[in-house]
Enzyme design. Sequence first.
Site, PDB file in Angstrom:
ATOM      1  N   THR A 726      31.915  28.519  -5.370  1.00 48.67           N
ATOM      2  CA  THR A 726      32.533  29.230  -6.493  1.00 48.67           C
ATOM      3  C   THR A 726      32.374  28.379  -7.747  1.00 48.67           C
ATOM      4  O   THR A 726      32.154  27.169  -7.660  1.00 48.67           O
ATOM      5  CB  THR A 726      34.048  29.406  -6.292  1.00 48.67           C
ATOM      6  OG1 THR A 726      34.670  28.103  -6.257  1.00 48.67           O
ATOM      7  CG2 THR A 726      34.363  30.150  -5.019  1.00 48.67           C
ATOM      8  N   ASP A 727      32.523  28.986  -8.916  1.00 52.95           N
ATOM      9  CA  ASP A 727      32.801  28.161 -10.079  1.00 52.95           C
ATOM     10  C   ASP A 727      34.240  27.683  -9.876  1.00 52.95           C
ATOM     11  O   ASP A 727      34.976  28.218  -9.042  1.00 52.95           O
ATOM     12  CB  ASP A 727      32.630  28.939 -11.383  1.00 52.95           C
ATOM     13  CG  ASP A 727      32.517  27.986 -12.580  1.00 52.95           C
ATOM     14  OD1 ASP A 727      32.836  26.786 -12.416  1.00 52.95           O
ATOM     15  OD2 ASP A 727      32.118  28.429 -13.670  1.00 52.95           O
ATOM     16  N   TRP A 728      34.642  26.671 -10.617  1.00 57.81           N
ATOM     17  CA  TRP A 728      35.844  25.922 -10.237  1.00 57.81           C
ATOM     18  C   TRP A 728      37.141  26.752 -10.256  1.00 57.81           C
ATOM     19  O   TRP A 728      37.577  27.210 -11.282  1.00 57.81           O
ATOM     20  CB  TRP A 728      35.939  24.701 -11.148  1.00 57.81           C
ATOM     21  CG  TRP A 728      35.270  23.475 -10.551  1.00 57.81           C
ATOM     22  CD1 TRP A 728      35.742  22.180 -10.650  1.00 57.81           C
ATOM     23  CD2 TRP A 728      34.080  23.358  -9.758  1.00 57.81           C
ATOM     24  NE1 TRP A 728      34.930  21.316  -9.962  1.00 57.81           N
ATOM     25  CE2 TRP A 728      33.902  22.002  -9.408  1.00 57.81           C
ATOM     26  CE3 TRP A 728      33.148  24.272  -9.261  1.00 57.81           C
ATOM     27  CZ2 TRP A 728      32.849  21.538  -8.619  1.00 57.81           C
ATOM     28  CZ3 TRP A 728      32.090  23.822  -8.480  1.00 57.81           C
ATOM     29  CH2 TRP A 728      31.963  22.476  -8.180  1.00 57.81           C
TER      30      TRP A 728
END
Length: 806
Positions: A726-728
């Site tokens: 995922t993005d953060w």
Amino acid sequence: MTDILLSQHTAARPSAASTVAVDPDPQVAPALADRARALAAQGAILLHNDGALPLPDGSQVALFGRTQKDWIAVGYGSGGDVNAPYVTTLLDSLREGGAVQVDEELAARYEAHSLQHPADPGQEWGQWPRSFPEPEIADAEIAAAARRSGTAVVVIGRAAGEDRDNVLEPGAYYLSAQEESLLARVSTAFDRTVALVDTGNVIDLAWVADHALDAVVLAWSGGMEGGRAVADVLTGAVEPGGRLTDTIARRYEDYPSAGHFGDPEVTEYVEDVFVGYRYFETFAPEKVLFPFGHGLGYTTFDLDAGAVEQIGGTVALSVDVTNTGARSGSEVVQVYAQGPDGTLPRPARALVAFARTPALEPGASCRLDLSFPLADLASYDDSGASGHRSAWVLEPGDHRLHLGTDVRRAAPVGAVHVPRLQVVRQLEEVAAVRPEHAFDRMTLRRDDDGRARVAWEQVPTSQQDLRRRILDRLPAALERIADPSASFTAVLEGSATLEEFVARLSDEELESLAYGDLVMDSPLGAPGNAGVLGGVTEALRARGVPPVTTTDGPSGLRLAASAALLPCGTALASSWDPAAVRELAELHGREMVEKGSDMILAPGMNIHRDPLCGRNFEYFAEDPLLTGAMATAIVTGVQSQGVSACPKHFAANNQETRRTVNDSRVSERALREIYLRGFEIMVREARPQNLMTSYNRINGVWGHYHYDLVTTVLRGEWEYDGNVVTDWWMHSAPDPLFPALRDSAYRVRAQVDVLMPGAEVHFGTTRDDAIRDSLARPDGLTVGELQRTAGNVLRYLARSRGVEPR
Ligand code: BGC
């Protein structure tokens, strides 16, 4: 929601200021610094030159604008926050080089101002200044400087960044009143005036026509060696090698995305496939100030194209390039296709090939191969207009080719004749606009005189049953075997297969592989890391599963230790030189090994849809072919050193405003031809070990839950078998198709394997609940799906140790 996401994000970030003192011996490899310097110069674009450049040897030059000293080396956020050992400035680099004299009286004036009014970006995430106020320079000072020097260089500086889109305001997209006045007064007073823009993002350049400017240089944020690189270019030590990777329009309102950018909730991609030059060359050539691909050097070239030939599935074309000027230099040759009018509207130009010559001495020639696959001339039919819905089709007729040194100057060189419609690849509908979100998209009609005119049609909407597709393709579970002593070492040694190992993992162990180690700056990795994944629990480590360290980002390693600050993505792409970019990436990969990074969260490869996007500096271009070529160069370069890349953000992450909630509504055709195309090229050619999804939604579904993008397209059509993160952090959400799934269960079903950095989702649920709850429910996530995701992560972990698992 965004506020909470952002505050957690910010709080967890090690800031450059707090970490800069950690490295007692800040240094970077000289070869890396040298390559970075060369590429920053190769990416600097000479937009206009009446002979003022290069500056004559030994002449004196008056530098105006505080950016000469407060040099902007990179944009803001994770893509720029590198503890560089130093940052060169234009002023000091010109002094250091010694080829020209700097007007020291004027320089002292600017140095004193910078000391009294430091250019401090501040610590508040997303609130960074886009420029710094200029000192008031009196007319008398300008007149006195003009008596001392024949040439003035006026330096304009701009930055934007992550969570910081640019805005249509003075001092941001536009010049400030002070800058306008400085340019007007200096260009009137001096014999020769050069304007130099140091920026990461395209800004308004209409003012170029309003002043008596003898040369204009667009220098993208060039990293720590950027000041030296620009000094090299101005003095002629090297040629400015850059070519535009975006169209510069006369006015912001001329961009086809204007009016459809920056909405807090929904962005309709109404321009469809007519992005950048695809729009301007088709409908509005008069609105272009500087065309895509444009850039001057210090010499001239003659191009002599060969015949266009079709050899099987390849279109073969070559060109002889001769340096006809008096200085050494290199040229970029570009080939654009113009398809026939058919059932699908099509842009008047689409880049299909490009190549850069080596440095050629005066009189020297070389031959460039500009061949490309015939299939690259196909269009994607998302409406069924060609009779082949959800297929790439080659429409019948003459596909004309144009060759030249920018999109506008490219001239006809021949055509490929397609006798009858060919289905190049039959696919299936993915990620289409939902019926309830339909909007009108741009299309093309011809007037009686043949002129293209913008018309509108309703975007095709989804017809498929995604729930059925997912259920039909559920993976079978591996038969469970209890074996507490099974070790990943056996996989690394080749004595066990990946599946044999996965079959021996408990639910809890499988689950642990689907999360990173909770926080950024994990104690399991090098200080200042972005997070760790893999062997994040004692149990996994006891089984020999290694923890691996991730670090940002596209302009260099973001760690507590010092690291090289490299030219930004747009600077690299403007070189149009994948081979040189690959060499830089190899050296960068070596630095990763030295500094303890296993995975770099780069390259950033979203399309420059609109010039206001704050992260455009991290990305490459408005064109997907160039984007794919640059990303391929970086991924292959980094991965040749035994470490890995994590290209991002998949997909359609084209604005920063409310980036974690915004819904990018875009036709399947535009997705496939523009926004996914660069990723497709890179995945097929470079085989990245990781990929990062995006924060935004794509046609209603968050990137980190997007089954069709990640499972159907990335893993299915493109045969990607690596790790997806995922993005953060991510947004908490129920799966609308499966009531028994939410959050990480929803994510794992899509094969978005690892939640990074691993802490809780937003809001509320703990990291363990979602997967475990769902496994326990009929109709929930299956063990087979969890095993599949664990397998994806472990496959990457083996590769991170140089092993291709059986
Ligand atoms: C950015 C990513 C970055 C990550 C880790 C996110 O906010 O969008 O590009 O890699 O943070 O710093």
